[in-house]
Design a protein around this motif. Structure first.
Motif, short mmCIF file in Angstrom:
data_model
loop_
_atom_site.label_atom_id
_atom_site.label_comp_id
_atom_site.label_asym_id
_atom_site.label_seq_id
_atom_site.Cartn_x
_atom_site.Cartn_y
_atom_site.Cartn_z
N ILE A 6 0.82 -1.21 0.00
CA ILE A 6 0.00 0.00 0.00
C ILE A 6 0.85 1.27 0.00
O ILE A 6 0.32 2.37 0.10
N GLN A 7 2.16 1.10 -0.14
CA GLN A 7 3.05 2.25 -0.27
C GLN A 7 3.07 2.69 -1.74
O GLN A 7 2.75 1.91 -2.64
N LEU A 8 3.47 3.94 -1.98
CA LEU A 8 3.54 4.47 -3.33
C LEU A 8 4.31 3.51 -4.24
O LEU A 8 5.40 3.08 -3.90
N CYS A 12 -0.97 -2.57 -4.29
CA CYS A 12 -2.28 -2.26 -3.70
C CYS A 12 -2.39 -0.78 -3.32
O CYS A 12 -3.24 -0.41 -2.52
N TYR A 13 -1.53 0.05 -3.88
CA TYR A 13 -1.56 1.48 -3.56
C TYR A 13 -2.86 2.13 -4.01
O TYR A 13 -3.42 2.96 -3.32
N ALA A 19 -9.37 4.90 3.61
CA ALA A 19 -10.22 3.74 3.91
C ALA A 19 -9.67 2.47 3.27
O ALA A 19 -9.64 1.41 3.90
N SER A 20 -9.22 2.57 2.02
CA SER A 20 -8.70 1.40 1.33
C SER A 20 -7.40 0.92 1.98
O SER A 20 -7.21 -0.28 2.21
N HIS A 21 -6.51 1.83 2.29
CA HIS A 21 -5.24 1.45 2.92
C HIS A 21 -5.46 0.91 4.33
O HIS A 21 -4.81 -0.06 4.73
N ALA A 22 -6.38 1.51 5.06
CA ALA A 22 -6.68 1.01 6.40
C ALA A 22 -7.29 -0.38 6.33
O ALA A 22 -6.94 -1.25 7.14
N ALA A 23 -8.19 -0.61 5.38
CA ALA A 23 -8.80 -1.93 5.24
C ALA A 23 -7.73 -2.98 4.94
O ALA A 23 -7.74 -4.08 5.51
N PHE A 24 -6.78 -2.64 4.08
CA PHE A 24 -5.69 -3.57 3.77
C PHE A 24 -4.87 -3.87 5.02
O PHE A 24 -4.61 -5.03 5.35
N ALA A 25 -4.45 -2.82 5.73
CA ALA A 25 -3.60 -3.00 6.90
C ALA A 25 -4.32 -3.75 8.02
O ALA A 25 -3.75 -4.64 8.66
N SER A 53 -11.55 -10.03 -0.43
CA SER A 53 -11.09 -10.16 -1.81
C SER A 53 -12.24 -10.03 -2.80
O SER A 53 -12.01 -9.84 -3.99
N THR A 54 -13.48 -10.08 -2.30
CA THR A 54 -14.63 -9.91 -3.21
C THR A 54 -14.89 -8.45 -3.52
O THR A 54 -15.57 -8.14 -4.48
N TYR A 55 -14.35 -7.53 -2.72
CA TYR A 55 -14.58 -6.11 -2.99
C TYR A 55 -13.30 -5.27 -2.98
O TYR A 55 -13.31 -4.12 -3.37
N LEU A 56 -12.19 -5.84 -2.53
CA LEU A 56 -10.90 -5.16 -2.60
C LEU A 56 -10.02 -5.92 -3.58
O LEU A 56 -9.92 -7.13 -3.51
N SER A 57 -9.38 -5.21 -4.47
CA SER A 57 -8.55 -5.90 -5.45
C SER A 57 -7.28 -6.44 -4.83
O SER A 57 -6.66 -7.34 -5.37
N CYS A 58 -6.88 -5.93 -3.68
CA CYS A 58 -5.63 -6.37 -3.03
C CYS A 58 -5.91 -6.73 -1.58
O CYS A 58 -5.46 -6.05 -0.66
N ALA A 59 -6.64 -7.76 -1.34
CA ALA A 59 -6.91 -8.15 0.04
C ALA A 59 -6.25 -9.47 0.35
O ALA A 59 -5.96 -10.24 -0.48
#
Length: 59
Positions: A6-8, A12-13, A19-25, A53-59
């Motif tokens: 989730i880093q630049l 999964c950036y 919200a997306s980065h927090a969900a991943f972490a 993984s059904t709604y995040l491309s990088c979960a």
């Protein structure tokens, strides 16, 4: 935990949202600690049965 994805420039950036980065972490933390009682995010997260993984491309 490896938050490199989730880093630049990470795979999964995008989308680049808090919200997306927090969900991943949070999901990564949850997956590495095994049960819901080990995760306390001060009411900033919820336990769900939905596979991210059904709604995040990088979960």
């Amino acid at each position: 935990m490896d938050c490199g994805p989730i880093q630049l420039g990470g795979e999964c950036y995008d989308p680049n949202t808090a919200a997306s980065h927090a969900a991943f972490a949070m999901n990564l933390y949850y997956q590495s600690h095994g049960n819901k009682w080990d995760c306390d995010f001060s009411n900033s997260a919820v336990i769900t049965n939905q596979d991210p993984s059904t709604y995040l491309s990088c979960a």
